[in-house]
Design an enzyme around this catalytic site. Structure first.
Site, mmCIF file in Angstrom:
data_model
loop_
_atom_site.group_PDB
_atom_site.id
_atom_site.type_symbol
_atom_site.label_atom_id
_atom_site.label_comp_id
_atom_site.label_asym_id
_atom_site.label_seq_id
_atom_site.Cartn_x
_atom_site.Cartn_y
_atom_site.Cartn_z
ATOM 1 N N LYS A 38 0.859 -1.185 0.000
ATOM 2 C CA LYS A 38 0.000 0.000 0.000
ATOM 3 C C LYS A 38 0.893 1.232 0.000
ATOM 4 C CE LYS A 38 -4.627 0.598 0.907
ATOM 5 N NZ LYS A 38 -5.751 -0.288 0.655
ATOM 6 N N GLY A 41 -22.823 5.197 6.640
ATOM 7 C CA GLY A 41 -22.058 5.786 5.540
ATOM 8 C C GLY A 41 -22.639 5.318 4.223
ATOM 9 N N VAL A 42 -23.236 6.273 3.455
ATOM 10 C CA VAL A 42 -23.781 5.870 2.149
ATOM 11 C C VAL A 42 -23.013 6.573 1.037
ATOM 12 C CG1 VAL A 42 -26.105 4.871 2.221
ATOM 13 C CG2 VAL A 42 -25.817 7.248 2.863
ATOM 14 N N GLY A 43 -21.710 6.290 0.997
ATOM 15 C CA GLY A 43 -20.841 6.841 -0.040
ATOM 16 C C GLY A 43 -20.849 5.960 -1.281
ATOM 17 N N ASN A 44 -19.696 5.946 -1.972
ATOM 18 C CA ASN A 44 -19.606 5.242 -3.259
ATOM 19 C C ASN A 44 -19.987 3.771 -3.176
ATOM 20 O OD1 ASN A 44 -18.693 7.396 -4.851
ATOM 21 N ND2 ASN A 44 -16.678 7.215 -3.903
ATOM 22 N N VAL A 45 -19.429 3.060 -2.196
ATOM 23 C CA VAL A 45 -19.711 1.624 -2.097
ATOM 24 C C VAL A 45 -21.139 1.407 -1.604
ATOM 25 C CG1 VAL A 45 -19.113 -0.538 -0.960
ATOM 26 C CG2 VAL A 45 -17.295 1.000 -1.701
ATOM 27 N N ALA A 46 -21.487 2.080 -0.497
ATOM 28 C CA ALA A 46 -22.769 1.770 0.143
ATOM 29 C C ALA A 46 -23.972 2.195 -0.705
ATOM 30 C CB ALA A 46 -22.829 2.408 1.517
ATOM 31 N N TYR A 47 -23.828 3.259 -1.516
ATOM 32 C CA TYR A 47 -24.953 3.632 -2.383
ATOM 33 C C TYR A 47 -25.269 2.464 -3.324
ATOM 34 C CZ TYR A 47 -27.871 5.889 -5.826
ATOM 35 O OH TYR A 47 -28.920 6.182 -6.659
HETATM 36 N N1 LIG Z 1 -14.233 1.916 -2.778
HETATM 37 C C1 LIG Z 1 -13.838 0.645 -2.746
HETATM 38 O O1 LIG Z 1 -13.826 -0.072 -3.762
HETATM 39 C C2 LIG Z 1 -13.430 0.043 -1.431
HETATM 40 C C3 LIG Z 1 -13.737 0.675 -0.223
HETATM 41 N N2 LIG Z 1 -13.394 0.080 0.960
HETATM 42 C C4 LIG Z 1 -13.735 0.731 2.231
HETATM 43 O O2 LIG Z 1 -15.148 0.923 2.294
HETATM 44 C C5 LIG Z 1 -15.460 2.139 2.976
HETATM 45 C C6 LIG Z 1 -16.324 3.023 2.083
HETATM 46 O O3 LIG Z 1 -15.600 3.324 0.907
HETATM 47 P P1 LIG Z 1 -16.183 4.347 -0.178
HETATM 48 O O4 LIG Z 1 -17.648 4.151 -0.292
HETATM 49 O O5 LIG Z 1 -15.323 4.238 -1.369
HETATM 50 O O6 LIG Z 1 -15.877 5.727 0.544
HETATM 51 P P2 LIG Z 1 -16.719 7.072 0.440
HETATM 52 O O7 LIG Z 1 -15.819 8.140 0.976
HETATM 53 O O8 LIG Z 1 -17.334 7.248 -0.895
HETATM 54 O O9 LIG Z 1 -17.924 6.800 1.462
HETATM 55 C C7 LIG Z 1 -17.799 6.848 2.840
HETATM 56 C C8 LIG Z 1 -19.024 7.612 3.375
HETATM 57 O O10 LIG Z 1 -18.977 7.581 4.790
HETATM 58 C C9 LIG Z 1 -19.383 8.845 5.268
HETATM 59 N N3 LIG Z 1 -18.884 9.031 6.628
HETATM 60 C C10 LIG Z 1 -17.663 9.444 7.036
HETATM 61 N N4 LIG Z 1 -17.614 9.496 8.380
HETATM 62 C C11 LIG Z 1 -18.823 9.072 8.831
HETATM 63 C C12 LIG Z 1 -19.392 8.874 10.112
HETATM 64 N N5 LIG Z 1 -18.723 9.154 11.237
HETATM 65 N N6 LIG Z 1 -20.668 8.408 10.201
HETATM 66 C C13 LIG Z 1 -21.383 8.155 9.091
HETATM 67 N N7 LIG Z 1 -20.895 8.330 7.837
HETATM 68 C C14 LIG Z 1 -19.638 8.786 7.715
HETATM 69 C C15 LIG Z 1 -18.820 9.829 4.260
HETATM 70 O O11 LIG Z 1 -19.522 11.069 4.314
HETATM 71 C C16 LIG Z 1 -19.068 9.079 2.964
HETATM 72 O O12 LIG Z 1 -20.328 9.383 2.383
HETATM 73 C C17 LIG Z 1 -14.112 2.761 3.354
HETATM 74 O O13 LIG Z 1 -13.812 2.368 4.675
HETATM 75 C C18 LIG Z 1 -13.128 2.121 2.376
HETATM 76 O O14 LIG Z 1 -11.822 2.055 2.926
HETATM 77 C C19 LIG Z 1 -12.785 -1.153 1.004
HETATM 78 C C20 LIG Z 1 -12.466 -1.829 -0.161
HETATM 79 C C21 LIG Z 1 -12.707 -1.252 -1.472
HETATM 80 O O1 LIG Z 2 -9.908 -1.556 -4.523
HETATM 81 C C1 LIG Z 2 -8.919 -0.943 -4.941
HETATM 82 O O2 LIG Z 2 -8.977 0.032 -5.702
HETATM 83 C C2 LIG Z 2 -7.507 -1.356 -4.588
HETATM 84 C C3 LIG Z 2 -7.373 -2.367 -3.545
HETATM 85 C C4 LIG Z 2 -7.189 -1.794 -2.187
HETATM 86 O O3 LIG Z 2 -6.296 -1.033 -1.954
HETATM 87 C C5 LIG Z 2 -8.146 -2.224 -1.158
HETATM 88 O O4 LIG Z 2 -8.932 -3.150 -1.401
HETATM 89 O O5 LIG Z 2 -8.147 -1.635 -0.047
#
Ligand SMILES: NC(=O)C1=CN([C@@H]2O[C@H](COP(=O)(O)OP(=O)(O)OC[C@H]3O[C@@H](n4cnc5c(N)ncnc54)[C@H](O)[C@@H]3O)[C@@H](O)[C@H]2O)C=CC1
Ligand SMILES: O=C(O)CCC(=O)C(=O)O
EC number: 1.4.1.9
Length: 365
Positions: A80, A180-186
């Site tokens: 990483k 948290g309803v960001g990129n993944v959770a949406y």
């Molecule tokens: N994007 C991916 O493909 C991957 C993501 N992850 C993990 O999944 C999680 C979500 O990732 P993404 O959706 O990409 O991130 P993101 O940044 O799009 O979504 C996270 C959401 O959580 C909200 N948030 C932050 N602090 C908060 C709190 N205290 N209470 C409630 N909501 C809060 C943010 O406002 C945001 O909407 C992260 O922990 C990330 O490390 C793990 C593997 C792959």
């Molecule tokens: O999902 C990715 O973009 C890269 C892999 C990674 O770093 C992770 O799964 O935390």
């Protein structure tokens, strides 16, 4: 922090410091273990309180990738990068290109991708300088944003965990509390809504909450209410360490299955939820969809093939639950066992024919 002592204790291979004054690049690449193959893991950009905090984060995340990649069945090791800086203010083209040249210098020992604070556009800039980058734009024949695929993997893993807890993997009528309803959770909400689950959501970003309410009929709750709501499944999808001494007594869920990395504040919290009979889908097993997807680029990206592999997160969670039951251990320990056993098997089989891990032809010069 005594870095070599720490690296020796947890078997790290390499730590690389990258500095380029003009674009303001300060990056740390941590390579944990390359027994299974080159180290693949994303680049995180974050404003760290200190250099020590940045180094610690890089090391911890790199080790996590060794386990994630091994448990996912990928032929990849764990690494990483962290870039020290504010992703909203400090990014520039030269920074990512300079970083790309550092990666190229490692000659394939480390392959990068997105993580918190970096985007597909940043990966495209890195790609100007190196081949050892994934998650670049679909225009380059690549996989693009991994979040929807990560979400699909979490959905599949959640079903497998639900089967263990409720005797059926159907999520119809199940109440899922999503933090948290960001990129993944949406995208996770989309799958759950389609299957007829009821959603409860929270987020510090009000717009994200409104989107889930409008698009999926989710019920919104305050930030700290999410732990104690009446629900079947708690899905942590924002931050790490949300399973801790304060939150565990509030939980009513029978299943914990979400996307966030490092969900257990300490390993003992994994023991506590195990004793409470909660089925916990270990974070790095259930959220491996993103890395499985970007890793497919190394074979020439094929989205159908990648999704098929991500579907397998269901059977991976089943396997972890099976090991946990067989060995009477919590699922987080079972996941580590699955990963470690695979690495050990490969380490032993390699030592039989190639002492230094290099391909025989590459030494015939
Ligand atoms: N994007 C991916 O493909 C991957 C993501 N992850 C993990 O999944 C999680 C979500 O990732 P993404 O959706 O990409 O991130 P993101 O940044 O799009 O979504 C996270 C959401 O959580 C909200 N948030 C932050 N602090 C908060 C709190 N205290 N209470 C409630 N909501 C809060 C943010 O406002 C945001 O909407 C992260 O922990 C990330 O490390 C793990 C593997 C792959
Ligand atoms: O999902 C990715 O973009 C890269 C892999 C990674 O770093 C992770 O799964 O935390």
């Amino acid at each position: 922090m005594e870095i070599f002592k720490y690296m020796e204790q947890y078997d790290y291979e390499q730590l690389v410091f990258c500095q380029d004054k003009q674009p303001g690049l300060k990056a740390i690449i941590a390579i944990h273990d390359t027994t299974l193959g080159p180290a693949l893991g994303g680049t995180r950009m974050w404003t760290y309180e200190s250099e020590a905090a940045a180094i610690e984060d890089a090391l911890r995340l790199a080790k996590g990738m060794t386990y994630k990649n091994a448990a996912a069945g990928l032929n990849l090791g764990g690494g990483k990068t962290v870039i020290i800086g504010d992703p909203r203010k400090d990014k520039n083209e030269e920074m990512f290109r300079a970083f790309g040249r550092y990666i190229q210098g490692l000659n394939g020992r480390y392959i990068t991708a997105e993580d918190v604070g970096t985007t597909v556009a940043d990966m495209d800039l890195i790609h100007e300088e190196t081949d050892y980058v994934t998650g670049i734009s679909p225009a380059f024949g690549s996989s693009g944003n991994p979040s929807p695929v990560t979400a699909y993997g979490v959905y599949r893993g959640m079903k497998a965990a639900a089967k263990e807890a409720f005797g059926t993997d159907s999520l119809e009528g199940k109440v899922v509390a999503i933090q948290g309803v960001g990129n993944v959770a949406y995208n996770l909400c989309k799958h759950l809504h389609e299957e007829g689950a009821q959603l409860i959501v929270t987020d510090i970003n009000k717009e994200a909450v409104m989107r889930a309410v409008e698009d999926f009929g989710a019920k919104a709750v305050e930030i700290n209410e999410i732990y104690s709501v009446d629900c079947d499944i708690y899905a942590p999808c924002a931050l790490g360490a949300t399973i801790n001494d304060d939150t565990i007594p509030q939980l009513k869920a029978k299943v914990i299955a979400g996307a966030a990395n490092n969900q257990l504040k300490e390993t003992r919290h994994g023991d506590t939820i195990h004793e409470m009979g909660i089925v916990y889908a270990p974070d790095y097993v259930i959220n491996a969809g993103g890395v499985i997807n970007v890793a497919d680029e190394l074979y020439g990206y094929n989205s159908e093939r990648a999704l098929k592999k991500v579907e397998g997160i269901y059977s991976n969670i089943e396997r972890v639950i099976e090991i946990a039951k067989r060995d009477r251990i919590p699922t987080y320990v079972a996941a580590d066992r699955l990963a470690e056993e695979r690495i050990e098997r490969m380490r032993n089989s390699r030592s039989q024919f190639l002492q230094n891990g290099q391909h025989i032809l590459s030494r015939r010069k």
